[in-house]
Scaffold this motif. Structure first.
Motif, PDB file in Angstrom:
ATOM      1  N   SER A 196       8.377  -3.063   5.570  1.00 39.20           N
ATOM      2  CA  SER A 196       9.498  -2.256   5.111  1.00 39.20           C
ATOM      3  C   SER A 196       8.971  -1.296   4.041  1.00 39.20           C
ATOM      4  O   SER A 196       7.852  -1.451   3.548  1.00 39.20           O
ATOM      5  CB  SER A 196      10.622  -3.136   4.562  1.00 39.20           C
ATOM      6  OG  SER A 196      10.152  -3.916   3.471  1.00 39.20           O
ATOM      7  N   THR A 197       9.776  -0.335   3.695  1.00 36.60           N
ATOM      8  CA  THR A 197       9.338   0.690   2.751  1.00 36.60           C
ATOM      9  C   THR A 197      10.379   0.865   1.639  1.00 36.60           C
ATOM     10  O   THR A 197      11.561   0.565   1.828  1.00 36.60           O
ATOM     11  CB  THR A 197       9.112   2.036   3.443  1.00 36.60           C
ATOM     12  OG1 THR A 197      10.333   2.445   4.063  1.00 36.60           O
ATOM     13  CG2 THR A 197       8.026   1.941   4.479  1.00 36.60           C
ATOM     14  N   ALA A 198       9.884   1.338   0.512  1.00 44.60           N
ATOM     15  CA  ALA A 198      10.743   1.719  -0.616  1.00 44.60           C
ATOM     16  C   ALA A 198      10.120   2.949  -1.262  1.00 44.60           C
ATOM     17  O   ALA A 198       8.931   3.250  -1.065  1.00 44.60           O
ATOM     18  CB  ALA A 198      10.867   0.577  -1.626  1.00 44.60           C
ATOM     19  N   PHE A 199      10.915   3.675  -2.037  1.00 40.64           N
ATOM     20  CA  PHE A 199      10.445   4.901  -2.658  1.00 40.64           C
ATOM     21  C   PHE A 199      10.366   4.730  -4.179  1.00 40.64           C
ATOM     22  O   PHE A 199      11.228   4.087  -4.794  1.00 40.64           O
ATOM     23  CB  PHE A 199      11.366   6.076  -2.315  1.00 40.64           C
ATOM     24  CG  PHE A 199      11.266   6.506  -0.902  1.00 40.64           C
ATOM     25  CD1 PHE A 199      10.241   7.358  -0.484  1.00 40.64           C
ATOM     26  CD2 PHE A 199      12.162   6.051   0.059  1.00 40.64           C
ATOM     27  CE1 PHE A 199      10.142   7.757   0.817  1.00 40.64           C
ATOM     28  CE2 PHE A 199      12.048   6.435   1.372  1.00 40.64           C
ATOM     29  CZ  PHE A 199      11.024   7.295   1.752  1.00 40.64           C
ATOM     30  N   VAL A 200       9.307   5.301  -4.753  1.00 40.36           N
ATOM     31  CA  VAL A 200       9.117   5.318  -6.205  1.00 40.36           C
ATOM     32  C   VAL A 200       9.129   6.785  -6.652  1.00 40.36           C
ATOM     33  O   VAL A 200       8.364   7.610  -6.119  1.00 40.36           O
ATOM     34  CB  VAL A 200       7.796   4.634  -6.605  1.00 40.36           C
ATOM     35  CG1 VAL A 200       7.574   4.761  -8.099  1.00 40.36           C
ATOM     36  CG2 VAL A 200       7.803   3.176  -6.183  1.00 40.36           C
ATOM     37  N   PHE A 201       9.989   7.110  -7.604  1.00 41.04           N
ATOM     38  CA  PHE A 201      10.124   8.473  -8.100  1.00 41.04           C
ATOM     39  C   PHE A 201       9.557   8.521  -9.522  1.00 41.04           C
ATOM     40  O   PHE A 201      10.020   7.784 -10.412  1.00 41.04           O
ATOM     41  CB  PHE A 201      11.579   8.913  -8.095  1.00 41.04           C
ATOM     42  CG  PHE A 201      12.202   8.864  -6.732  1.00 41.04           C
ATOM     43  CD1 PHE A 201      12.076   9.928  -5.864  1.00 41.04           C
ATOM     44  CD2 PHE A 201      12.896   7.738  -6.296  1.00 41.04           C
ATOM     45  CE1 PHE A 201      12.633   9.896  -4.609  1.00 41.04           C
ATOM     46  CE2 PHE A 201      13.446   7.691  -5.050  1.00 41.04           C
ATOM     47  CZ  PHE A 201      13.318   8.777  -4.184  1.00 41.04           C
ATOM     48  N   ILE A 202       8.547   9.360  -9.767  1.00 43.19           N
ATOM     49  CA  ILE A 202       7.868   9.471 -11.068  1.00 43.19           C
ATOM     50  C   ILE A 202       8.050  10.900 -11.577  1.00 43.19           C
ATOM     51  O   ILE A 202       7.711  11.871 -10.874  1.00 43.19           O
ATOM     52  CB  ILE A 202       6.381   9.120 -10.944  1.00 43.19           C
ATOM     53  CG1 ILE A 202       6.229   7.644 -10.527  1.00 43.19           C
ATOM     54  CG2 ILE A 202       5.651   9.372 -12.256  1.00 43.19           C
ATOM     55  CD1 ILE A 202       4.812   7.224 -10.292  1.00 43.19           C
ATOM     56  N   THR A 203       8.589  11.012 -12.782  1.00 41.75           N
ATOM     57  CA  THR A 203       8.796  12.314 -13.422  1.00 41.75           C
ATOM     58  C   THR A 203       7.734  12.497 -14.501  1.00 41.75           C
ATOM     59  O   THR A 203       7.493  11.589 -15.322  1.00 41.75           O
ATOM     60  CB  THR A 203      10.195  12.396 -14.031  1.00 41.75           C
ATOM     61  OG1 THR A 203      11.162  12.176 -12.998  1.00 41.75           O
ATOM     62  CG2 THR A 203      10.430  13.758 -14.670  1.00 41.75           C
ATOM     63  N   HIS A 209       0.844  -1.184   0.000  1.00 42.86           N
ATOM     64  CA  HIS A 209       0.000   0.000   0.000  1.00 42.86           C
ATOM     65  C   HIS A 209       0.887   1.244   0.000  1.00 42.86           C
ATOM     66  O   HIS A 209       2.085   1.166   0.303  1.00 42.86           O
ATOM     67  CB  HIS A 209      -0.965   0.021   1.185  1.00 42.86           C
ATOM     68  CG  HIS A 209      -0.283   0.112   2.511  1.00 42.86           C
ATOM     69  ND1 HIS A 209       0.143  -1.008   3.193  1.00 42.86           N
ATOM     70  CD2 HIS A 209       0.038   1.185   3.279  1.00 42.86           C
ATOM     71  CE1 HIS A 209       0.706  -0.631   4.332  1.00 42.86           C
ATOM     72  NE2 HIS A 209       0.666   0.682   4.406  1.00 42.86           N
ATOM     73  N   ILE A 210       0.256   2.347  -0.393  1.00 47.00           N
ATOM     74  CA  ILE A 210       0.985   3.620  -0.498  1.00 47.00           C
ATOM     75  C   ILE A 210       0.858   4.349   0.827  1.00 47.00           C
ATOM     76  O   ILE A 210      -0.241   4.639   1.291  1.00 47.00           O
ATOM     77  CB  ILE A 210       0.435   4.479  -1.647  1.00 47.00           C
ATOM     78  CG1 ILE A 210       0.583   3.730  -2.979  1.00 47.00           C
ATOM     79  CG2 ILE A 210       1.163   5.819  -1.707  1.00 47.00           C
ATOM     80  CD1 ILE A 210      -0.048   4.450  -4.152  1.00 47.00           C
ATOM     81  N   ASP A 211       2.007   4.633   1.460  1.00 50.09           N
ATOM     82  CA  ASP A 211       2.009   5.353   2.732  1.00 50.09           C
ATOM     83  C   ASP A 211       1.907   6.858   2.525  1.00 50.09           C
ATOM     84  O   ASP A 211       1.167   7.539   3.232  1.00 50.09           O
ATOM     85  CB  ASP A 211       3.299   5.053   3.521  1.00 50.09           C
ATOM     86  CG  ASP A 211       3.193   3.746   4.286  1.00 50.09           C
ATOM     87  OD1 ASP A 211       2.082   3.204   4.354  1.00 50.09           O
ATOM     88  OD2 ASP A 211       4.220   3.271   4.793  1.00 50.09           O
ATOM     89  N   GLN A 212       2.629   7.362   1.548  1.00 41.29           N
ATOM     90  CA  GLN A 212       2.747   8.823   1.430  1.00 41.29           C
ATOM     91  C   GLN A 212       3.087   9.179  -0.005  1.00 41.29           C
ATOM     92  O   GLN A 212       3.785   8.428  -0.690  1.00 41.29           O
ATOM     93  CB  GLN A 212       3.839   9.334   2.379  1.00 41.29           C
ATOM     94  CG  GLN A 212       3.987  10.845   2.408  1.00 41.29           C
ATOM     95  CD  GLN A 212       5.113  11.264   3.352  1.00 41.29           C
ATOM     96  OE1 GLN A 212       5.927  10.453   3.728  1.00 41.29           O
ATOM     97  NE2 GLN A 212       5.158  12.520   3.696  1.00 41.29           N
ATOM     98  N   VAL A 213       2.558  10.309  -0.486  1.00 37.69           N
ATOM     99  CA  VAL A 213       2.895  10.843  -1.804  1.00 37.69           C
ATOM    100  C   VAL A 213       3.340  12.289  -1.618  1.00 37.69           C
ATOM    101  O   VAL A 213       2.682  13.059  -0.915  1.00 37.69           O
ATOM    102  CB  VAL A 213       1.694  10.762  -2.771  1.00 37.69           C
ATOM    103  CG1 VAL A 213       2.055  11.411  -4.099  1.00 37.69           C
ATOM    104  CG2 VAL A 213       1.275   9.320  -2.994  1.00 37.69           C
ATOM    105  N   LEU A 256       6.629   8.523  -4.210  1.00 37.42           N
ATOM    106  CA  LEU A 256       5.676   7.642  -3.530  1.00 37.42           C
ATOM    107  C   LEU A 256       6.436   6.771  -2.536  1.00 37.42           C
ATOM    108  O   LEU A 256       7.472   6.175  -2.890  1.00 37.42           O
ATOM    109  CB  LEU A 256       4.946   6.727  -4.527  1.00 37.42           C
ATOM    110  CG  LEU A 256       3.846   7.348  -5.412  1.00 37.42           C
ATOM    111  CD1 LEU A 256       4.429   8.356  -6.391  1.00 37.42           C
ATOM    112  CD2 LEU A 256       3.092   6.252  -6.140  1.00 37.42           C
ATOM    113  N   GLN A 257       5.960   6.760  -1.289  1.00 42.52           N
ATOM    114  CA  GLN A 257       6.518   5.847  -0.280  1.00 42.52           C
ATOM    115  C   GLN A 257       5.644   4.604  -0.217  1.00 42.52           C
ATOM    116  O   GLN A 257       4.483   4.668   0.164  1.00 42.52           O
ATOM    117  CB  GLN A 257       6.581   6.513   1.090  1.00 42.52           C
ATOM    118  CG  GLN A 257       7.165   5.619   2.168  1.00 42.52           C
ATOM    119  CD  GLN A 257       7.304   6.350   3.494  1.00 42.52           C
ATOM    120  OE1 GLN A 257       7.743   7.479   3.535  1.00 42.52           O
ATOM    121  NE2 GLN A 257       6.933   5.688   4.568  1.00 42.52           N
TER     122      GLN A 257
END
Length: 1291
Positions: free
Chosen positions: A218-225, A159-163, A197-198
């Motif tokens: 655990s968490t990972a980050f997604v970077f969208i341009t 799930h998405i924690d934070q944008v 996106l976290q």
């Protein structure tokens, strides 16, 4: 062959006597949670034994380190953290022993999963780039995480924690199962070009050992341009657009600039501007490249209006994604600024609401009633064609002041009216018409003006009322005048001719008619009722005389009728009596008030006051006019008759001046109040008393005083001590017939002390009445001495006494003081305490004289090394004490410091360390041993120096030889203990076998010394042991101390590592291996061989720990291979025939029992030999001369090779060499093993000849030897031997 037969017979007997089945381990598979805490119970090893012998459980194998077992119960607990992910099945080796037999086995442990692993993302971060036109629902990124756990704990949900930015949270969604991130809304690069996106990956949770279910995440980050595209229309900035320009502005004048931008910020196309539409054409133009709007032609506001609206278009220079040129429009409102170029004009309007009915004019007519107010309508309007008009309207002409123009100022077109300002000027009888001019002026340009003529016609009205010559008439009439008496005649006038002779009169209000009335036609005013005219009741009447004309218009005047007085009233005093209070010595002032009902302006009402004579009337006077009563002298309460209680009664009269005069009187009571006008007075000028110290509440003396005031409120006296008592005295007040008495006593809470600083008191005592009128007197009090003070110790500095002193003089003295003048002090000993080892304990080193002098007790010796300080505690007593305690409140103490002298020789500290030299350490300067010593003295007296006094060598035959000084000693100090490090002065001869006896001498600075003999054994190089570790040299050096401790614990020897090097042989060339060369030596100098060390280190109790330190293999150098014993194989061959010859051998045993006495002697030798090896040694005890129990067939003590054919079956034919080998056991009897003394490996059991049956034997051989052929002599006890390392199988 006789010996062989006897051995076979023994073996058979023991086998039949002690047959014992091995324990059986039940095969089990255990399930265990991997999160079971350390020290928690895991499972029980299930085993059984047919004989129900006590079982001993141990764990073996590489997995033994994970668990620990209770050796008695088989209960297994967790010893190290378990990890299912490392290995989900653990094969654990176990052994069970019943004391005689050991059964190995394994148990299988299946580790159950606990949720102890979080999901792990395949990447720490993900990046993606998409155009802003990406369709909703498209897959953007797929994230993936794995979890090492199983079942639900290994199922990962996303799930998405934070944008970031947070406004984009709704733009994305993620599949909780696949991790697919899809677009949930439209992207807009103009809002933001970047999203972070976290993503959270959470497992399904799980539990095993603990009841609470836990989750890991655990968490990972997604970077969208986001990439911008040309899809947006241009947009104007700064809306709305407005501008202004003056009419008649020059062509080309810039008015306003518009700005538009391409909303596709990533493209930023060029914008072209144009005018699409305008409310007025051809007035303005726009620059196509910069959007500046300017004037195109002449502007006339009065023609085109106030504003012009333009529609401006902005067009991109390049087509968009749809192939068209994107554009946008905006409204531009331009205000035309007016300039003043027109004069104001007048207009005549038939309908003011209709602008078309108005036309310019300069003549206007109006009408107005005379004397009327208000506006005069003229149908006039003023207008200025300019947008911003500022018109002023003024009047000119003869009658300009009669009117005003409205409005006087106007900013726009307005209706113009005249307002009557002076209505009184509008008089038809004077003027019937008025003409004036209205002028309109442009205030911004006064030359712009217009003029209009206005004619006003005045209409006649009835505007006059009757009037009286005077507004007010003042009339008089005597009180009680007869009815009909004429007061006056008054008439009114009216200028209107139609009203002449037609005026009528009446009196108002109606309430005046009972008293007066008027004739309706003549205006005569007369009296109506004489009885009502009473001046004292009402002296003035006010009435209105009204006149009305033919039109009933009224006119009026005011009549003020005054009723004049006659003397018909007595003076009236306003109170029946007066009661006044005045303090004695004060001034009385009271006003007697009286009134007279007669006219105050006549003598009838003038009043004269007087006092009738009486006893105390001379003390007062009264003003005859004002009635103010005052005293003529000082009022003294004490001068009055006491029976009057201070009351004086006066009669005051009030008389008028009428003819005849009239009067009245009243009583005035004056109460003279007592005041505190007298101070207290003491009967004596001063007082002096004495009192003994220490008597609480004791009476000291009395003082007395009186007050001349006669009332209790002012002559009551109270005493107090102002100062000088210092809290030691109190005073109480008592009444007496002639005054008051004050008794002074000692404060019950205080005690006088003659020994204090205050023995004489000078107190000021105050006598005060209730109003604090005071008098003071001096009172002196002397304190008389009483012996009541306790003596007190004074501090005494510490004194010093040298130890072992025998002086008889005083070494110190107590000092005490007594504040009493007469005293006799004696000192009593309370205690003497010595500080020994840091704590105070009672001692008897010192005594105390009654005079307070401290002396050394001759019966004891003062020893610094035993105690370094003494504390003498004493009590002091005053023999002359009369009152209270005679001893000091606290005890006194004198500290005596014991000074050290050099009276103790150095003392060596015993040690269990083993010192030996090997070839590697036999060089000059290499430490081979050390001694430690201390000196009980202190300071420089305890400094120690070591030296080698003598060196001897004792060989293996106990032959001692004196040698030269081969060793010296290096003196050092560690933590207050002196250490002597022994090192050779030259290379030692390693061919010598035995030990060096080095005499080390310790000497202090005073020359006192002691010596010790240090044994340094020589160890042959053949006892060198090679150990191979699977770790690098650096790690071995780091763990060196821990490795030595583990090796020493496993072998119970002193371990000396002489070499640490990298392994270089071909078979062990793997990187990171290390070879360690070490020696293992017992305290008696006996060394272990490589094979012996291998057996001891293979014990499961130690192997796991050594393996954890990296130990892999054990190898040796110069190892002597044991010789093969052919008799061992012969014995194995004949075992099968033992059953057949059992009977014969039994008979032979009875005949040859004598030989077993020798066997028992050999067993006794085993008592010593067994001590040189550990209990877990594989080969049993090291018995001299046997190759069964030594791998090399040699005596490790003597280093002699012995014939391996020698067995324990010794007979009379044994060789001398055999006897010498057996006698060599006597040498081992001199060796002591502290570690082994706690539990001997052999027990001697003595049995008494009693009826309680034969003794119990642990070893079957002992039972066999003790019971098969018991000795008949009752005086010799039967002996049995138990040796676990030397069993019947070995025999």
């Amino acid at each position: 062959m006789g010996g062989i037969a006897r051995n076979i017979l023994l073996f058979c007997l023991v086998s039949f006597a002690s047959a014992n089945n091995s324990p059986v381990i039940e095969p089990q598979v255990y399930q265990l949670c991997e999160d079971t805490p350390i020290k928690n119970h895991a499972f029980n090893i299930i085993a059984r034994d047919d004989e129900n012998d006590p079982l001993t459980f141990t764990l073996t194998g590489p997995n033994a380190a994970f668990f620990s077992v209770n050796p008695s119960t088989g209960s297994v607990t967790v010893a190290q953290k378990l990890d299912r992910e490392a290995s989900n099945v653990i094969i654990l080796g176990v052994t069970v022993s019943d004391g005689l037999n050991t059964t190995p086995g394994t148990v299988t442990i299946i580790l159950q999963d606990a949720n102890d692993n979080p999901p792990i993302f395949e990447q720490t971060s993900y990046e993606a780039t998409y155009a802003e036109t990406t369709a909703v629902g498209d897959l953007l990124v797929r994230v993936s995480a794995t979890d090492a756990d199983t079942a639900g704990a290994g199922v990962v949900s996303y799930h998405i924690d934070q944008v970031t930015p947070s406004s984009g949270f709704e733009l994305f969604n993620i599949s909780s199962t696949t991790g697919d991130i899809r677009l949930n809304g439209s992207l807009n690069a103009s809002l933001t070009t970047y999203y972070r996106l976290q993503i959270n990956a959470t497992d399904g949770g799980g539990r095993c050992h603990f009841a609470e279910k836990n989750f890991q995440s655990s968490t990972a980050f997604v970077f969208i341009t986001v990439l911008d595209v040309a899809d947006l229309d241009p947009q104007f900035l700064g809306l709305p657009y407005t501008g202004s320009v003056e009419e008649n502005a020059a062509v080309g004048t810039a008015v306003v600039q518009v700005t538009a931008i391409d909303m596709d910020t990533g493209i930023n196309d060029v914008i072209i501007y144009s005018i699409e539409d305008a409310t007025v054409d051809d007035l303005f133009e726009i620059s196509s490249n910069d959007g500046i709007i300017s004037v195109l032609s002449t502007i006339d506001r009065e023609v085109i209006g106030d504003t012009v609206t333009l529609t401006v278009k902005a067009t991109e220079s390049k087509p968009n994604i749809n192939g068209i040129y994107a554009s946008a429009t905006a409204k531009v409102v331009i205000s035309i600024v007016d300039i003043n170029d027109n004069a104001p004009l007048f207009y005549k309007c038939t309908d003011l609401a209709d602008e078309l009915s108005c036309e310019t004019a300069d003549q206007f007519i109006g009408e107005v009633d005379e004397h009327s107010l208000g506006f005069i309508p003229l149908s006039m309007m003023v207008r200025d064609l300019d947008r911003f008009s500022n018109t002023e309207l003024i009047l000119e002409g003869e009658y300009k002041d009669v009117f005003s123009v409205d409005p006087p100022f106007t900013m726009s077109e307005s209706t113009v009216q005249l307002l009557v300002r002076q209505p009184q000027q509008l008089d038809f009888e004077q003027t019937q018409q008025m003409v004036l001019q209205v002028i309109a002026i442009d205030r911004d340009e006064t030359s712009f003006r217009s003029v209009a003529t206005v004619t006003i016609n005045i209409r006649d009205t009835n505007d006059n009322s009757p009037t009286f010559p005077q507004d007010t008439y003042k009339l008089t009439v005597p009180e009680h005048s007869p009815n009909g008496t004429k007061v006056t005649i008054i008439t009114a006038n009216d200028p209107d001719t139609m009203d002449k002779g037609r005026i009528t009169y009446r009196l108002l209000p109606d309430s005046i008619l009972p008293f007066f009335d008027v004739n309706q036609t003549t205006g005569e005013v007369y009296v109506v009722d004489a009885t009502r005219l009473d001046r004292e009741t009402r002296s003035l009447y006010s009435a209105t005389l009204e006149a009305r004309d033919s039109d009933n218009k009224p006119g009026s005047t005011v009549l003020e009728i005054t009723v004049t007085d006659i003397n018909d009233q007595d003076p009236v005093i306003n109170r029946e009596s007066y009661l006044e209070f005045v303090e004695e010595g004060g001034n009385l002032q009271v006003t007697i008030q009286a009134t007279d009902g007669d006219d105050p302006d006549t003598v009838n009402s003038q009043i004269v006051f007087a006092i009738k004579p009486s006893m105390y009337s001379d003390l007062f006077k009264i003003d005859p006019k004002t009635g103010v009563l005052t005293n003529t002298g000082v009022l003294d309460r004490e001068a009055l008759d006491p029976k009057l209680n201070g009351r004086i009664e006066l009669i005051v009269t009030a008389t008028d001046k009428g003819d005849p005069p009239r009067s009245s009187s009243t009583t005035v009571i004056i109460s003279v109040e007592d005041v505190n006008d007298n101070k207290p007075e003491f009967n004596e000028m001063s007082y002096k008393f004495t009192v003994k110290e220490g008597e609480k509440g004791a009476f000291v003396g009395s003082v007395s005083a009186f007050d001349l005031d006669q009332t209790l409120d002012f002559n009551r006296i109270s005493f107090s001590i102002l100062n000088g008592s210092f809290g030691s005295f109190i005073i109480r007040t008592f009444a007496e017939p002639t005054g008051y008495r004050g008794d002074i006593t000692v404060d019950p809470d205080s005690e006088l002390d003659y020994e204090s600083a205050r023995t004489h008191f000078e107190m000021w005592v105050e006598a005060a009445d209730l109003e604090q009128e005071t008098a003071v007197v001096l009172v002196e009090v002397d304190v008389l001495d009483v012996n009541d003070e306790r003596p007190e110790f004074t501090p005494v500095s510490p004194v010093a006494v040298k130890e072992n002193t025998t002086i008889t003089d005083a070494v110190g003295k107590f000092k005490a003081l007594d504040k009493d003048g007469n005293h006799s002090l004696i000192y009593e000993l309370v205690s003497v305490k010595c500080r020994c080892s840091g704590s105070l304990t009672p001692c008897n080193w010192f005594i105390l004289d009654p005079t307070g002098e401290i002396r050394v007790n001759p019966e004891y010796t003062v020893d610094y090394e035993e105690c370094d300080q003494a504390e003498v505690e004493a009590q002091v007593v005053d023999e002359y004490t009369e009152k209270g305690e005679n001893n000091s409140q606290t005890t006194g103490k004198v500290v005596i410091n014991i000074q050290d002298i050099n009276d103790n020789a150095p003392v060596f500290i015993p040690t269990d360390a083993v010192f030996f030299v090997v070839s590697e350490s036999a060089n000059k300067g290499t430490p081979v041993g050390q001694v430690t010593a201390t000196d009980r003295d202190s300071g420089e007296n305890r400094e120690i120096t070591f030296e080698v006094a003598a060196v001897r060598f004792e060989d293996t035959n106990n032959v001692t030889t004196t040698m030269k000084t081969l060793f010296d000693v290096l003196t050092t100090q560690q933590n207050g203990i002196y250490v002597g490090i022994i090192q050779p002065t030259e290379a030692l001869d390693m061919t010598l076998k035995g030990k060096y006896l080095v005499t080390v001498k310790a000497t202090d600075t005073g020359g006192l010394w002691s010596a010790i003999v240090l044994e340094i054994f020589t160890i042959d190089e053949s006892y060198k042991v090679e150990l191979e570790f699977g770790i690098p040299v650096s790690e071995v050096e780091e763990k060196r101390a821990e490795i030595i401790r583990s090796l020493s614990a496993a072998t119970l020897t002193a371990v000396e590592i002489v070499t640490v090097r990298e392994t270089t042989d071909e078979t062990s060339r793997a990187a990171g291996r290390t070879t360690v060369i070490a020696y293992f030596v017992y305290t008696n100098g006996t060394a272990l061989t490589s094979d012996e060390v291998e057996v001891m280190l293979s014990d499961p109790k130690h192997s796991a720990a050594l393996a954890s330190l990296g130990l892999n293999n054990i190898g040796g150098s110069n190892i002597i291979e044991p010789e093969v014993d052919p008799w061992r194989y012969i014995l194995l061959g004949v075992v099968g025939g033992l059953v057949i010859v059992l009977t014969v051998l039994a008979t032979s045993l009875l005949c040859t029992r004598r030989k077993y006495r020798t066997k028992l002697k050999a067993a006794k030798a085993m008592n010593s030999a067994s001590m040189v090896t550990s209990d877990n040694q594989k080969g049993g005890a090291v018995v001299p001369g046997t190759n069964k129990y030594t791998m090399e067939g040699a005596n490790p003590v003597l280093n002699l090779n012995i014939d391996s054919t020698l067995v324990l079956d010794l007979d009379h034919e044994s060789s001398d060499v055999d006897k010498v080998s057996l006698n060599s056991l006597d040498y081992s009897n001199d060796m002591t093993f502290p570690e082994m003394d706690k539990k001997s490996n052999m027990h001697i059991i003595e049995e008494e000849e009693e009826d309680n049956g034969p003794p119990e034997y642990i070893e079957p051989l002992g039972a066999a030897l003790a019971q098969r052929n018991p000795k008949k002599d009752s005086n010799t006890p039967n002996m049995g031997y138990t040796n676990h390392a030397f069993n019947t199988t070995d025999l």
